[in-house]
Design a protein around this motif. Structure first.
Motif, PDB file in Angstrom:
ATOM      1  N   MET A   1       0.828  -1.204   0.000  1.00 41.48           N
ATOM      2  CA  MET A   1       0.000   0.000   0.000  1.00 41.48           C
ATOM      3  C   MET A   1       0.862   1.255   0.000  1.00 41.48           C
ATOM      4  N   ASP A   2       1.957   1.269   0.747  1.00 42.41           N
ATOM      5  CA  ASP A   2       2.825   2.449   0.782  1.00 42.41           C
ATOM      6  C   ASP A   2       3.441   2.723  -0.577  1.00 42.41           C
ATOM      7  N   GLN A   3       3.872   1.663  -1.253  1.00 46.66           N
ATOM      8  CA  GLN A   3       4.502   1.852  -2.557  1.00 46.66           C
ATOM      9  C   GLN A   3       3.492   2.305  -3.603  1.00 46.66           C
ATOM     10  N   VAL A   4       2.297   1.749  -3.584  1.00 44.79           N
ATOM     11  CA  VAL A   4       1.276   2.133  -4.555  1.00 44.79           C
ATOM     12  C   VAL A   4       0.770   3.546  -4.279  1.00 44.79           C
ATOM     13  N   GLU A   5       0.683   3.929  -3.010  1.00 46.11           N
ATOM     14  CA  GLU A   5       0.219   5.272  -2.678  1.00 46.11           C
ATOM     15  C   GLU A   5       1.229   6.327  -3.094  1.00 46.11           C
ATOM     16  N   SER A   6       2.529   6.028  -2.928  1.00 45.66           N
ATOM     17  CA  SER A   6       3.560   6.991  -3.317  1.00 45.66           C
ATOM     18  C   SER A   6       3.763   7.031  -4.824  1.00 45.66           C
ATOM     19  N   ASN A   7       3.540   5.902  -5.500  1.00 46.49           N
ATOM     20  CA  ASN A   7       3.722   5.831  -6.947  1.00 46.49           C
ATOM     21  C   ASN A   7       2.652   4.903  -7.536  1.00 46.49           C
ATOM     22  N   PRO A   8       1.458   5.435  -7.842  1.00 47.03           N
ATOM     23  CA  PRO A   8       0.378   4.570  -8.332  1.00 47.03           C
ATOM     24  C   PRO A   8       0.675   3.908  -9.669  1.00 47.03           C
ATOM     25  N   THR A   9       1.582   4.487 -10.457  1.00 42.30           N
ATOM     26  CA  THR A   9       1.876   3.938 -11.784  1.00 42.30           C
ATOM     27  C   THR A   9       3.112   3.046 -11.786  1.00 42.30           C
ATOM     28  N   ILE A  10       3.547   2.588 -10.643  1.00 42.19           N
ATOM     29  CA  ILE A  10       4.744   1.751 -10.591  1.00 42.19           C
ATOM     30  C   ILE A  10       4.500   0.456 -11.380  1.00 42.19           C
ATOM     31  N   PRO A  11       5.414   0.050 -12.256  1.00 40.56           N
ATOM     32  CA  PRO A  11       5.211  -1.186 -13.023  1.00 40.56           C
ATOM     33  C   PRO A  11       5.228  -2.416 -12.111  1.00 40.56           C
ATOM     34  N   VAL A  12       4.501  -3.438 -12.527  1.00 40.80           N
ATOM     35  CA  VAL A  12       4.428  -4.663 -11.731  1.00 40.80           C
ATOM     36  C   VAL A  12       5.799  -5.322 -11.637  1.00 40.80           C
ATOM     37  N   LYS A  13       6.566  -5.263 -12.721  1.00 38.23           N
ATOM     38  CA  LYS A  13       7.898  -5.863 -12.718  1.00 38.23           C
ATOM     39  C   LYS A  13       8.805  -5.181 -11.703  1.00 38.23           C
ATOM     40  N   ALA A  14       8.769  -3.856 -11.654  1.00 37.69           N
ATOM     41  CA  ALA A  14       9.588  -3.118 -10.686  1.00 37.69           C
ATOM     42  C   ALA A  14       9.142  -3.409  -9.266  1.00 37.69           C
ATOM     43  N   LEU A  15       7.832  -3.524  -9.065  1.00 31.85           N
ATOM     44  CA  LEU A  15       7.317  -3.838  -7.741  1.00 31.85           C
ATOM     45  C   LEU A  15       7.742  -5.239  -7.313  1.00 31.85           C
ATOM     46  N   GLN A  16       7.759  -6.173  -8.246  1.00 36.67           N
ATOM     47  CA  GLN A  16       8.201  -7.531  -7.935  1.00 36.67           C
ATOM     48  C   GLN A  16       9.662  -7.552  -7.501  1.00 36.67           C
ATOM     49  N   GLU A  17      10.514  -6.809  -8.184  1.00 32.90           N
ATOM     50  CA  GLU A  17      11.932  -6.761  -7.839  1.00 32.90           C
ATOM     51  C   GLU A  17      12.149  -6.121  -6.470  1.00 32.90           C
ATOM     52  N   GLN A  18      11.398  -5.059  -6.166  1.00 30.40           N
ATOM     53  CA  GLN A  18      11.548  -4.404  -4.869  1.00 30.40           C
ATOM     54  C   GLN A  18      11.139  -5.338  -3.728  1.00 30.40           C
ATOM     55  N   LEU A  19      10.037  -6.058  -3.907  1.00 32.34           N
ATOM     56  CA  LEU A  19       9.566  -6.953  -2.859  1.00 32.34           C
ATOM     57  C   LEU A  19      10.528  -8.118  -2.648  1.00 32.34           C
ATOM     58  N   GLN A  20      11.075  -8.664  -3.721  1.00 33.60           N
ATOM     59  CA  GLN A  20      12.010  -9.789  -3.599  1.00 33.60           C
ATOM     60  C   GLN A  20      13.301  -9.355  -2.910  1.00 33.60           C
ATOM     61  N   LYS A  21      13.768  -8.139  -3.188  1.00 31.86           N
ATOM     62  CA  LYS A  21      14.966  -7.642  -2.519  1.00 31.86           C
ATOM     63  C   LYS A  21      14.700  -7.352  -1.046  1.00 31.86           C
ATOM     64  N   LYS A  22      13.499  -6.876  -0.734  1.00 31.49           N
ATOM     65  CA  LYS A  22      13.190  -6.494   0.639  1.00 31.49           C
ATOM     66  C   LYS A  22      12.995  -7.709   1.539  1.00 31.49           C
ATOM     67  N   TYR A  23      12.274  -8.734   1.026  1.00 34.43           N
ATOM     68  CA  TYR A  23      11.925  -9.877   1.857  1.00 34.43           C
ATOM     69  C   TYR A  23      12.759 -11.120   1.568  1.00 34.43           C
ATOM     70  N   GLY A  24      13.519 -11.103   0.484  1.00 37.48           N
ATOM     71  CA  GLY A  24      14.337 -12.269   0.155  1.00 37.48           C
ATOM     72  C   GLY A  24      13.520 -13.488  -0.201  1.00 37.48           C
ATOM     73  N   VAL A  25      12.328 -13.290  -0.730  1.00 32.88           N
ATOM     74  CA  VAL A  25      11.424 -14.380  -1.096  1.00 32.88           C
ATOM     75  C   VAL A  25      10.967 -14.152  -2.529  1.00 32.88           C
ATOM     76  N   GLY A  26      10.847 -15.227  -3.288  1.00 32.54           N
ATOM     77  CA  GLY A  26      10.398 -15.102  -4.663  1.00 32.54           C
ATOM     78  C   GLY A  26       8.884 -14.954  -4.749  1.00 32.54           C
ATOM     79  N   PHE A  27       8.422 -14.020  -5.577  1.00 33.80           N
ATOM     80  CA  PHE A  27       6.996 -13.801  -5.814  1.00 33.80           C
ATOM     81  C   PHE A  27       6.734 -13.923  -7.308  1.00 33.80           C
ATOM     82  N   SER A  28       5.690 -14.626  -7.663  1.00 35.54           N
ATOM     83  CA  SER A  28       5.327 -14.710  -9.074  1.00 35.54           C
ATOM     84  C   SER A  28       4.748 -13.379  -9.541  1.00 35.54           C
TER      85      SER A  28
END
Length: 521
Positions: A1-28
């Protein structure tokens, strides 16, 4: 929610990379897509639920903004509730904020631009808007509505609501400018038969370009449209007929009172030929047209509120009796007036001569010049200023120059119009609750195939301009920049000037799919 609120147009691919780096878990990618959609629903709002609380929003808007007009119209009873009749689908809503209504009347200009823009969310609809012109020739948004479809019925309903707010009737001498949208011409002629209706010259040129595309046709069109007297208009139309008879006959079929300055009246105190007012306003609403209905209405209200504050900051720096735009026009006319000589002919009439055999007649008693520029925009022309110079030289009483300017262009008029504010509203949890038992459901719709488009469709002229700019950039780049690696490159690789090599035989000139053992080049 924080990432989407700060940047509603963030690409899904970029969001996937940020989440994987932050949590160290793979997301489809599909899980991230669903998570982003859910977060956006919480941040922006749910499309369907916002229709259910639309009445609560209307109560809050009217309670905080006095004299605000909101008209809500519902459609037929939902098919799923034919027995109980507990819900009805949304049809259209009209909003005219009280502060904007009072400010528009204070602008002293009976002139409005009409246009519409498509909604980009899951439910169909259009945003119809009416935009005025303030004293500094800037946009002054007045009213807006969300309707299901653009047709004569929708425009008649919108204009009827607008007429009630502005006290317009069938005999009102008002002036509209539009792009000749579907159903709008018929609606204006039926409701306001005495009103003047100007057509946007850019859209007339777009229609002309379907058959005649060269720049010469555009120049002839603008020469005819910008002529301020009927004599000049007839001269340029004759020149156009000599250039191309068929194009002349096509343009002649459009009544000149809709597009030529020579046939305009001075009632609107503007000689505007384009509908840029609504184009600018629609451009500001791009980010709000894909939001749920309440979020979209709030986006428009907040833009109006911010615009008033921004204009107030500009007004604080202004000095003098006139607005900045009017001051520039006056300074230009004053400088040009020094090249003219005025001769008194009696009865407050003067003959004014200037360079290039420019000779006009000015009647100071009626405050008119035969060039009609003073009449059209309300600012003294160079010929009239030359007469004032002549009267001052002969010791006659002359008032200050700004007193000969229409009150529309006075700085005080501009400040009065923006003295009315758009009031704030509270958060959704503090809104009053509507006691109406009828539930509002979203309008009926059918999802269209493909991905919805956000960008505005470019006109033929815009496409040709962008094409010419890209060609000029290509001519300036070097060989290393052709493939997008230089400072002018687009960053996208191109296959132009690239020789294809076959992966089977290794020869050039063909690929593996078309390989038949032939030799390459």
């Amino acid at each position: 929610m924080d990432q989407v609120e700060s940047n509603p147009t963030i690409p899904v691919k970029a969001l996937q990379e940020q989440l994987q780096k932050k949590y160290g878990v793979g997301f489809s990618i599909h899980k991230v897509f669903r998570a982003k959609a859910y977060a956006k629903k919480i941040v922006v709002g749910d499309y369907k639920k916002q229709y259910e609380v639309l009445r609560d929003y209307i109560l809050e808007l009217q309670s905080t903004n006095p004299d605000t007009t909101v008209k809500l119209e519902l459609g037929d009873v939902s098919e799923s509730n034919l027995v109980n009749c507990t819900s009805r689908c949304f049809k259209r809503i009209y909003v005219c904020l009280g502060g904007m209504k009072k400010g528009f009347k204070a602008c002293l200009r009976d002139f409005l631009g009409l246009d519409g823009a498509h909604m980009k969310g899951p439910y169909p609809g259009l945003i119809l808007n009416a935009v005025g012109l303030d004293s500094n020739n800037g946009i002054y948004p007045l009213a807006y509505a969300i309707v299901e479809i653009e047709n004569c019925e929708s425009w008649k309903w919108f204009l009827e609501c607008l007429g009630d707010d502005l006290d317009l009737h069938a005999m009102s001498n008002f002036t509209f400018v539009s792009d000749r949208q579907k159903g709008l011409l018929q609606a204006v002629s039926q409701l306001f038969p005495c009103a003047k209706h100007r057509f946007c010259l850019r859209h007339i040129h777009e229609n002309m370009k379907k058959q005649w595309r060269t720049k010469e046709y555009k120049d002839h069109l603008w020469d005819c449209a910008t002529a301020t007297t009927v004599t000049e208009f007839n001269h340029f139309m004759h020149q156009f007929s000599l250039y191309d008879k068929s194009a002349y006959e096509w343009l002649k079929s459009i009544p000149p009172q809709h597009w030529a300055k020579s046939h305009f009246t001075g009632r609107a105190t503007t000689d505007m030929l384009l509908n840029n007012l609504c184009e600018v306003f629609n451009g500001k609403l791009v980010d709000g047209r894909d939001k749920p209905i309440i979020s979209c209405l709030e986006f428009i209200r907040e833009y109006m509120m911010k615009r008033i504050c921004n204009v107030l900051k500009v007004q604080q720096k202004c000095v003098g009796p006139l607005t900045p735009i009017a001051t520039k026009i006056m300074e230009k006319n004053e400088a040009a007036a020094t090249q003219y000589i005025a001769e008194w002919c009696g009865d407050e009439k003067y003959q004014v001569k200037g360079p290039w055999n420019d000779q006009h007649v000015v009647d100071m008693h009626e405050r008119v010049c035969i060039c009609r520029k003073w009449e059209l925009i309300g600012i003294p022309c160079r010929h009239m200023i030359s007469v004032l110079y002549n009267k001052a030289d002969h010791g006659e009483g002359v008032h200050e120059l700004h007193t000969y300017v229409h009150k529309v262009h006075w700085l005080q008029t501009w400040k009065t119009a923006y003295g009315y504010k758009v009031e704030l509203i509270k958060g959704r949890a503090l809104w009053p609750r509507s006691e109406c038992p009828m539930q509002i459901t979203p309008p009926l719709h059918r999802n269209q195939p493909g991905r919805s488009k956000r960008k505005r469709r470019q006109s033929m002229e815009e496409k040709s301009q962008s094409k010419s700019q890209s060609q000029s950039q290509r001519s300036d780049v070097g060989p290393s920049e052709i493939h997008g690696h230089g400072p002018h490159g687009s960053g996208k690789l191109t296959r132009k000037f690239v020789s294809v090599a076959c992966s089977k035989c290794g020869n050039k000139g063909h690929n593996s799919r078309t390989c038949k053992g032939q030799g390459g080049t």
